[in-house]
Design a protein around this motif. Sequence first.
Motif, PDB file in Angstrom:
ATOM      1  N   ARG A 262       0.843  -1.211   0.000  1.00 29.96           N
ATOM      2  CA  ARG A 262       0.000   0.000   0.000  1.00 29.96           C
ATOM      3  C   ARG A 262       0.874   1.255   0.000  1.00 29.96           C
ATOM      4  O   ARG A 262       0.558   2.242  -0.680  1.00 29.96           O
ATOM      5  N   ALA A 263       1.937   1.212   0.780  1.00 30.98           N
ATOM      6  CA  ALA A 263       2.853   2.359   0.816  1.00 30.98           C
ATOM      7  C   ALA A 263       3.474   2.597  -0.556  1.00 30.98           C
ATOM      8  O   ALA A 263       3.617   3.746  -1.003  1.00 30.98           O
ATOM      9  N   LEU A 264       3.842   1.505  -1.233  1.00 28.11           N
ATOM     10  CA  LEU A 264       4.411   1.621  -2.575  1.00 28.11           C
ATOM     11  C   LEU A 264       3.429   2.285  -3.528  1.00 28.11           C
ATOM     12  O   LEU A 264       3.795   3.178  -4.295  1.00 28.11           O
ATOM     13  N   HIS A 265       2.172   1.872  -3.486  1.00 25.13           N
ATOM     14  CA  HIS A 265       1.163   2.439  -4.387  1.00 25.13           C
ATOM     15  C   HIS A 265       0.963   3.934  -4.112  1.00 25.13           C
ATOM     16  O   HIS A 265       0.903   4.741  -5.044  1.00 25.13           O
TER      17      HIS A 265
ATOM     18  N   LEU B 297      12.800   6.256  -2.534  1.00 26.36           N
ATOM     19  CA  LEU B 297      11.617   5.457  -2.231  1.00 26.36           C
ATOM     20  C   LEU B 297      11.992   3.982  -2.042  1.00 26.36           C
ATOM     21  O   LEU B 297      11.506   3.317  -1.122  1.00 26.36           O
ATOM     22  N   ALA B 298      12.884   3.483  -2.909  1.00 21.46           N
ATOM     23  CA  ALA B 298      13.319   2.094  -2.775  1.00 21.46           C
ATOM     24  C   ALA B 298      14.006   1.867  -1.436  1.00 21.46           C
ATOM     25  O   ALA B 298      13.784   0.837  -0.772  1.00 21.46           O
TER      26      ALA B 298
ATOM     27  N   SER C 164      14.260  -3.266  -4.087  1.00 23.41           N
ATOM     28  CA  SER C 164      15.106  -2.847  -5.203  1.00 23.41           C
ATOM     29  C   SER C 164      14.359  -1.824  -6.051  1.00 23.41           C
ATOM     30  O   SER C 164      13.126  -1.806  -6.087  1.00 23.41           O
ATOM     31  N   GLN C 165      15.123  -0.990  -6.760  1.00 24.89           N
ATOM     32  CA  GLN C 165      14.494   0.041  -7.588  1.00 24.89           C
ATOM     33  C   GLN C 165      13.654  -0.567  -8.702  1.00 24.89           C
ATOM     34  O   GLN C 165      12.720   0.067  -9.200  1.00 24.89           O
TER      35      GLN C 165
END
Length: 546
Positions: A372-375, A396-397, A403-404
């Motif tokens: 969810r944090a990634l989205h 962010l990665a 990984s990026q």
Amino acid sequence: MIAQSSIEQLRNQLDIVDVVSNYIELKKSGANFKAPCPFHNEDTPSFVVSPQKQIYHCFGCGAGGDSIKFVMEYEKLNYPEAIEKLASDYNFRLEYTDNNVKRIETKVMEDLHQWYKKLLDNHPTAMQYLLDRGVYESSIEKFGICYAPASHETLNYLKSIHANMQEAVELGVVGFDSGRYFARFIERVMFPIYAQNGKLVGFGGRTITGHQAKYVNSPQTKLFNKSRLLYAYNLARDTIYRQKQIIITEGYLDVVMLHQAGFTNAVATLGTALTTEHIPLLKKGDPKIIMAYDGDNAGINAALKASKMLSAAGMDGGVVLFGEGLDPADMVKNDRVNELKAMFHEPKKLPDFVLETIISQYDMNDPKDKERALHEASAYLKTLSPIMQEEYKGLLAALLRVSQGVIRLKPSDKKAPEGAAIQQHNRDIWELTLLKTLLENHALIDNIIDYLDVHMLSRHNHEYSLILASRFDDPALISITLDDTIKTFADEDLQKELLHFLSNYYSKTLKSITAHHNLSFEERTQRIRSLKEKIATLRQGKLVTI
């Protein structure tokens, strides 16, 4: 809009030497006057003012024009604002076209402010409150801080000067309910609020008697729109342009104390969060923006929302949060000015703050939370330019501990979500210019609603309908506000633009009606007559209602 004849009368009454001398020192040089140019740094004066030609010109940077242009450039005002400021300075009464705009007289509010200032000197409790907060008397004078008494005292004063109570209501200093008038500000330390052109437009009041509402601002009026104003911007403007930096705080006293400590580029929002309506003002001078907010949850959330908005608009800046229950005013009072300097010198950059704050709200040990944090973080990065996206993928990665390659961002030039942006092939520049003009000045919406219907716009009628519904936070409207390729109409050109547009619209409609064979003869004749009357009126320079 201001009548052109009135503008010419004002221009004829102005003396450029007198106008310019109000801002810089001029020295006689033959038939002209000279000075170092106020628009660029120079040692040898190359700025010349000609009283004979009523113009100025700098032989160094090329700046030049008449009195109105000088005030526009020096005060960073638009054309109508500069005219109104000069008219006010020289006690000239402007005439407005009977089409839309009637000048709003502010004398009642100005008289009330002067009276409030006198009351502060005779009110020990209010004065002691300010002194206890560390406010100098020089700052009280600079900011025009004052005191509002009990309601009946304010009403009695207004009666004593034979004030027009309806004007007082329209200006927001008096309210009217159940057949009686009442003062809106009661037993409060008062902070006058000015527009960027120096015109008094409202007040903010801080209770000193324990009233439930600690701060109260003027209500929304034709002059006072808290979503477009910044407290003390008129005082901070020169420093903002010179230092290319603006400090935004949450409180009036924060601003007063910061100015007192030398941070004269400080302003404050008016009891509201930053909005897209603030962006045109914040972009003037292209300053770096520093948000100085409280470190509590409310402050962090406000800073997060503003950081997303500002960085999406391509603006540079950062965030400074104050913990330990302190704020900028407290730090100045406690002689912690050097700490403030260090904090303002190293703010957390806007994208860093947004990404770190987003990630902090999720549990990185929970795979679903991490997803969810990634989205959410990826959605934010997609609002930035391609270079900024690439720059912050690494951060962010690292924050997500992935990984990026996991972070996949669509190129910013790909098709945006429906309603989020206006595609190039479906743009009508005139319509977009009109819409952006309305978005930057909501007061104009009421001025044109009787003349322009939604169906009259060929490509952007949906966006116009959003404006009429006051849905200013819709992505389609935000994209227009943030698009620097879209300009705005000058106030004095708006009527002319509408006249031209409506003339073309009704002429095209007339041709289609003439060729429309499904209408009865009587119906077609009636419509043709109505359209011809409208076109004739428009050609006379008068707008016609729908």
